[in-house]
Design a protein around this motif. Sequence first.
Motif, PDB file in Angstrom:
ATOM      1  N   GLY A  65      10.354   2.755   5.016  1.00  0.00           N
ATOM      2  CA  GLY A  65       9.425   2.540   5.977  1.00  0.00           C
ATOM      3  C   GLY A  65       9.833   1.038   6.646  1.00  0.00           C
ATOM      4  O   GLY A  65       8.963   1.022   7.488  1.00  0.00           O
ATOM      5  N   THR A 114       9.744   0.024   0.991  1.00  0.00           N
ATOM      6  CA  THR A 114       8.714   1.139   0.680  1.00  0.00           C
ATOM      7  C   THR A 114       9.394   2.495   1.143  1.00  0.00           C
ATOM      8  O   THR A 114      10.174   2.542   1.837  1.00  0.00           O
ATOM      9  CB  THR A 114       7.480   0.722   1.738  1.00  0.00           C
ATOM     10  OG1 THR A 114       7.996   0.750   3.078  1.00  0.00           O
ATOM     11  CG2 THR A 114       6.722  -0.332   1.193  1.00  0.00           C
ATOM     12  N   ALA A 128       8.291   6.681   2.157  1.00  0.00           N
ATOM     13  CA  ALA A 128       7.340   7.566   2.308  1.00  0.00           C
ATOM     14  C   ALA A 128       7.936   8.979   2.094  1.00  0.00           C
ATOM     15  O   ALA A 128       8.881   9.303   2.081  1.00  0.00           O
ATOM     16  CB  ALA A 128       7.151   7.491   3.906  1.00  0.00           C
ATOM     17  N   THR A 168       1.328  12.077   3.730  1.00  0.00           N
ATOM     18  CA  THR A 168       2.191  11.179   3.471  1.00  0.00           C
ATOM     19  C   THR A 168       1.812  10.127   2.513  1.00  0.00           C
ATOM     20  O   THR A 168       0.561   9.497   2.410  1.00  0.00           O
ATOM     21  CB  THR A 168       2.530  10.348   4.782  1.00  0.00           C
ATOM     22  OG1 THR A 168       3.113  11.397   5.577  1.00  0.00           O
ATOM     23  CG2 THR A 168       3.593   9.411   4.545  1.00  0.00           C
ATOM     24  N   GLU A 169       2.622   9.914   1.454  1.00  0.00           N
ATOM     25  CA  GLU A 169       2.243   8.853   0.343  1.00  0.00           C
ATOM     26  C   GLU A 169       3.319   7.744   0.358  1.00  0.00           C
ATOM     27  O   GLU A 169       4.517   8.081   0.725  1.00  0.00           O
ATOM     28  CB  GLU A 169       2.359   9.324  -1.030  1.00  0.00           C
ATOM     29  CG  GLU A 169       1.279  10.447  -1.356  1.00  0.00           C
ATOM     30  CD  GLU A 169      -0.103   9.808  -1.558  1.00  0.00           C
ATOM     31  OE1 GLU A 169      -0.271   8.726  -1.844  1.00  0.00           O
ATOM     32  OE2 GLU A 169      -1.155  10.697  -1.437  1.00  0.00           O
ATOM     33  N   TRP A 170       2.911   6.667   0.341  1.00  0.00           N
ATOM     34  CA  TRP A 170       3.921   5.380   0.453  1.00  0.00           C
ATOM     35  C   TRP A 170       3.937   4.842  -0.995  1.00  0.00           C
ATOM     36  O   TRP A 170       3.202   4.641  -1.755  1.00  0.00           O
ATOM     37  CB  TRP A 170       3.336   4.184   1.218  1.00  0.00           C
ATOM     38  CG  TRP A 170       3.378   4.726   2.865  1.00  0.00           C
ATOM     39  CD1 TRP A 170       2.501   5.320   3.536  1.00  0.00           C
ATOM     40  CD2 TRP A 170       4.493   4.486   3.573  1.00  0.00           C
ATOM     41  NE1 TRP A 170       2.880   5.629   4.799  1.00  0.00           N
ATOM     42  CE2 TRP A 170       4.267   5.202   4.920  1.00  0.00           C
ATOM     43  CE3 TRP A 170       5.668   3.890   3.632  1.00  0.00           C
ATOM     44  CZ2 TRP A 170       5.135   5.152   6.073  1.00  0.00           C
ATOM     45  CZ3 TRP A 170       6.632   4.035   4.585  1.00  0.00           C
ATOM     46  CH2 TRP A 170       6.413   4.604   5.597  1.00  0.00           C
ATOM     47  N   HIS A 171       5.422   4.388  -1.195  1.00  0.00           N
ATOM     48  CA  HIS A 171       5.583   3.787  -2.446  1.00  0.00           C
ATOM     49  C   HIS A 171       6.483   2.716  -2.465  1.00  0.00           C
ATOM     50  O   HIS A 171       7.200   2.499  -1.808  1.00  0.00           O
ATOM     51  CB  HIS A 171       6.366   4.970  -3.317  1.00  0.00           C
ATOM     52  CG  HIS A 171       6.058   6.402  -3.408  1.00  0.00           C
ATOM     53  ND1 HIS A 171       4.910   6.866  -4.198  1.00  0.00           N
ATOM     54  CD2 HIS A 171       6.044   7.295  -2.487  1.00  0.00           C
ATOM     55  CE1 HIS A 171       4.642   7.968  -3.905  1.00  0.00           C
ATOM     56  NE2 HIS A 171       5.443   8.203  -2.794  1.00  0.00           N
ATOM     57  N   ARG A 172       6.053   1.777  -3.158  1.00  0.00           N
ATOM     58  CA  ARG A 172       6.580   0.403  -3.220  1.00  0.00           C
ATOM     59  C   ARG A 172       7.650   0.536  -4.368  1.00  0.00           C
ATOM     60  O   ARG A 172       7.612   1.081  -5.203  1.00  0.00           O
ATOM     61  CB  ARG A 172       5.467  -0.673  -3.740  1.00  0.00           C
ATOM     62  CG  ARG A 172       4.681  -1.363  -2.847  1.00  0.00           C
ATOM     63  CD  ARG A 172       3.670  -2.426  -3.405  1.00  0.00           C
ATOM     64  NE  ARG A 172       4.629  -3.381  -3.849  1.00  0.00           N
ATOM     65  CZ  ARG A 172       4.700  -4.387  -3.181  1.00  0.00           C
ATOM     66  NH1 ARG A 172       3.992  -4.910  -2.236  1.00  0.00           N
ATOM     67  NH2 ARG A 172       5.457  -5.866  -3.802  1.00  0.00           N
TER      68      ARG A 172
END
Length: 110
Positions: A15, A33, A35, A51-55
């Motif tokens: 992202g 990040t 998605a 949509t999920e965001w992940h660090r």
Amino acid sequence: MNAMRNKVQLIGHVGQEPEVKTFDGGKKVVNITIATNDYYTNDKGEKVEQTEWHRVSAWGKVADIIEKYVTKGKEICIEGKLTHRSYEDKDGTKRYITEVVANDVLLLGK
């Protein structure tokens, strides 16, 4: 079974451009990040995309690969472990972060 404890695998699109930090002694961390998308059908029969965001953070050789080859929008697969940490911001408020610490990366797509 121990090999499966706290193991995360994600395939998604990056992202943002990788954020690289180099510490004294040359140790490097890269933060991105990712998605991931999930699809389901709601009560009305409509297809819905969620949509999920992940660090994600990476150290060492994995950080070097991400820094050199990964750009915003690139599809990648990462494998790592889920971690939680906290810190105090400049106002003294305690903040909590959940992130995946990557120990492997696979470059996908173009």
